[in-house]
Design a protein around this motif. Structure first.
Motif, PDB file in Angstrom:
ATOM      1  N   SER A 174      50.000  36.105  37.838  1.00 18.30           N
ATOM      2  CA  SER A 174      49.529  35.558  39.506  1.00 18.30           C
ATOM      3  C   SER A 174      50.346  37.559  39.429  1.00 18.30           C
ATOM      4  CB  SER A 174      51.443  35.455  40.403  1.00 18.30           C
ATOM      5  OG  SER A 174      51.034  34.051  39.741  1.00 18.30           O
ATOM      6  N   LYS A 219      49.763  36.125  50.889  1.00 19.46           N
ATOM      7  CA  LYS A 219      48.488  35.425  49.635  1.00 19.46           C
ATOM      8  C   LYS A 219      48.849  35.304  48.127  1.00 19.46           C
ATOM      9  CE  LYS A 219      45.239  37.470  51.460  1.00 19.46           C
ATOM     10  NZ  LYS A 219      44.125  37.975  52.064  1.00 19.46           N
ATOM     11  N   SER A 220      48.584  34.179  47.371  1.00 21.02           N
ATOM     12  CA  SER A 220      48.898  35.512  45.918  1.00 21.02           C
ATOM     13  C   SER A 220      47.904  35.145  45.676  1.00 21.02           C
ATOM     14  CB  SER A 220      49.752  34.649  45.934  1.00 21.02           C
ATOM     15  OG  SER A 220      49.429  33.076  45.646  1.00 21.02           O
ATOM     16  N   PHE A 221      47.274  35.657  44.196  1.00 24.21           N
ATOM     17  CA  PHE A 221      45.703  35.373  43.314  1.00 24.21           C
ATOM     18  C   PHE A 221      46.463  34.923  41.930  1.00 24.21           C
ATOM     19  CE2 PHE A 221      44.017  38.603  46.363  1.00 24.21           C
ATOM     20  CZ  PHE A 221      43.658  37.505  47.099  1.00 24.21           C
ATOM     21  N   TYR A 276      39.118  42.465  42.492  1.00 24.55           N
ATOM     22  CA  TYR A 276      39.094  40.409  43.252  1.00 24.55           C
ATOM     23  C   TYR A 276      38.719  41.251  44.622  1.00 24.55           C
ATOM     24  CZ  TYR A 276      41.095  38.228  39.399  1.00 24.55           C
ATOM     25  OH  TYR A 276      41.431  37.260  38.164  1.00 24.55           O
ATOM     26  N   TYR A 301      40.309  41.710  48.112  1.00 21.60           N
ATOM     27  CA  TYR A 301      41.411  40.495  48.984  1.00 21.60           C
ATOM     28  C   TYR A 301      41.773  39.743  49.884  1.00 21.60           C
ATOM     29  CZ  TYR A 301      45.054  41.429  51.193  1.00 21.60           C
ATOM     30  OH  TYR A 301      46.787  41.554  51.962  1.00 21.60           O
ATOM     31  N   SER A 314      39.060  36.802  49.861  1.00 24.79           N
ATOM     32  CA  SER A 314      38.594  35.480  49.479  1.00 24.79           C
ATOM     33  C   SER A 314      39.769  35.254  48.492  1.00 24.79           C
ATOM     34  CB  SER A 314      37.475  35.699  49.537  1.00 24.79           C
ATOM     35  OG  SER A 314      36.543  36.658  48.562  1.00 24.79           O
ATOM     36  N   GLY A 315      39.612  36.332  47.554  1.00 25.38           N
ATOM     37  CA  GLY A 315      40.327  36.019  46.547  1.00 25.38           C
ATOM     38  C   GLY A 315      39.257  35.734  45.723  1.00 25.38           C
ATOM     39  N   GLU A 316      38.149  35.895  45.366  1.00 23.29           N
ATOM     40  CA  GLU A 316      37.114  35.093  45.061  1.00 23.29           C
ATOM     41  C   GLU A 316      37.057  37.374  43.838  1.00 23.29           C
ATOM     42  OE1 GLU A 316      32.388  35.923  44.453  1.00 23.29           O
ATOM     43  OE2 GLU A 316      33.168  36.014  46.574  1.00 23.29           O
ATOM     44  N   GLU A 317      36.892  36.808  42.023  1.00 27.22           N
ATOM     45  CA  GLU A 317      36.579  37.720  41.212  1.00 27.22           C
ATOM     46  C   GLU A 317      35.357  38.219  41.447  1.00 27.22           C
ATOM     47  OE1 GLU A 317      36.431  37.975  36.977  1.00 27.22           O
ATOM     48  OE2 GLU A 317      38.083  36.381  37.461  1.00 27.22           O
TER      49      GLU A 317
END
Length: 331
Positions: free
Chosen positions: A186, A199-201, A231, A233, A235-238
């Motif tokens: 995480s 938020k968290s990814f 990532y 920030y 959307s959290g998309e890689e």
């Protein structure tokens, strides 16, 4: 600017030095500037003050040391009762915060080094990281599975966060008062003022460190699978993942201008990465089409003649000599 570049980009060159010889490197090139000699145990943490005139180190020899960052001279040794893991200056450089295996936070008045430090108790395991925040009005600290927020004036705990696994890193972003915490796979973002979650990814592997870009557009992270991840920030998309190291990555940090970031690994190397490939910056030179016989523009790295290998944490044989009036540059 000079101070802030050093403060972030040199972090891994200081951190976890097994030989007790933390070093300073040039932020945009990685060139070796000098080595601080004096510790008798592994160096677990280090920092520079705001204007890069002083450095502080935390070590396994039960001491924290304060150094003149210009000359390399040792200014003071602060004795502890156990291994020291973390150090941090206040913005005015008058106080030093330390933490370590004895579970205590200590605040030293650097203008009165002979005075006993103020102590804050409350952690139940060794302290891994401690940072000033909110213009030095508060303190953030992390032990094995807890992050705590303290009020500096009253020396009391304001709030704490508990995790079901070990906290591996913590980064404080003053602009926006954001706290970046990594644990397991995480990457979590919290308010540094209240510790409320933002938020968290989740990453595909165990993450040891993460850093948020100054403009908060994206972040980078690295961990046990030797990879670096980038990532988005929002959307959290890689966005990207890539290998370069040959061992677990233990620290990543953006430069203050966001143009590059550094990664430090168990493989004994510090690597510098360009945030946007194709710009002229530091060792990177963008060769435009008209300069390259009509070929497509592409970034090229122009290393000094003998520095094409990765930037080694262990400097050349000259690194054992401390700073001179004109610091030697490793080329």
């Amino acid at each position: 600017m000079f101070g802030s570049v050093l403060q972030l980009i040199y972090f891994w060159a200081f951190l976890r030095d097994p030989n007790g010889k933390p070093m300073l490197r040039q932020g945009d090139t990685g060139d070796w500037i000098g080595t601080f000699l004096g510790h008798k145990g592994a160096v677990w943490g280090a920092t520079l003050n705001k204007d890069a005139t002083k450095a502080a180190t935390a070590a396994a020899d039960f001491t924290a040391k304060v150094w003149d960052a210009v000359s390399g001279d040792e200014l003071m040794t602060l004795a502890h009762k156990h291994i020291v893991k973390t150090v941090d200056f206040t913005q005015d450089s008058n106080y030093l915060l330390t933490g370590g295996q004895d579970k205590l936070l200590r605040i030293y008045d650097l203008n009165k080094p002979e005075a006993e430090p103020k102590e804050i108790s409350g952690h139940t395991s060794g302290i891994k990281k401690a940072l000033w925040c909110s213009e030095d009005k508060q303190i953030l600290s992390a032990d094995d599975k807890t992050v705590r927020l303290w009020d500096h004036a009253t020396m009391t705990e304001v709030k704490s966060l508990n995790f079901n696994m070990s906290v591996s890193s913590m980064e404080y972003i003053p602009e926006g008062e954001i706290l970046v915490i990594t644990y397991g796979r995480s990457i979590a973002f919290h308010s540094a003022v209240s510790l409320d979650p933002i938020k968290s990814f989740e990453a595909p592997a165990t993450i040891n460190s993460a850093s948020l870009h100054p403009e908060k557009e994206f972040l980078v992270a690295g961990g046990e699978d030797f990879k670096l991840y980038k990532y988005d920030y929002n959307s959290g998309e890689e966005l990207e993942s890539y290998k370069g190291h040959f061992g677990p990555i233990h620290c990543v940090r953006f430069s203050p201008d966001g143009e590059l970031y550094a990664s430090g690994s168990e493989d004994g190397t510090l690597r510098l990465w360009q945030t946007v490939v194709g710009k002229t910056y530091g060792l990177w030179k963008c060769v435009l089409p008209e300069e390259d016989s009509g070929e497509l523009a592409k970034p090229k790295i122009s290393f000094p003649e003998t520095a094409e290998e990765e930037l080694e944490e262990i400097a050349s044989e000259n690194s054992d000599s401390i700073y001179s009036s004109t610091p030697e540059v490793k080329a």
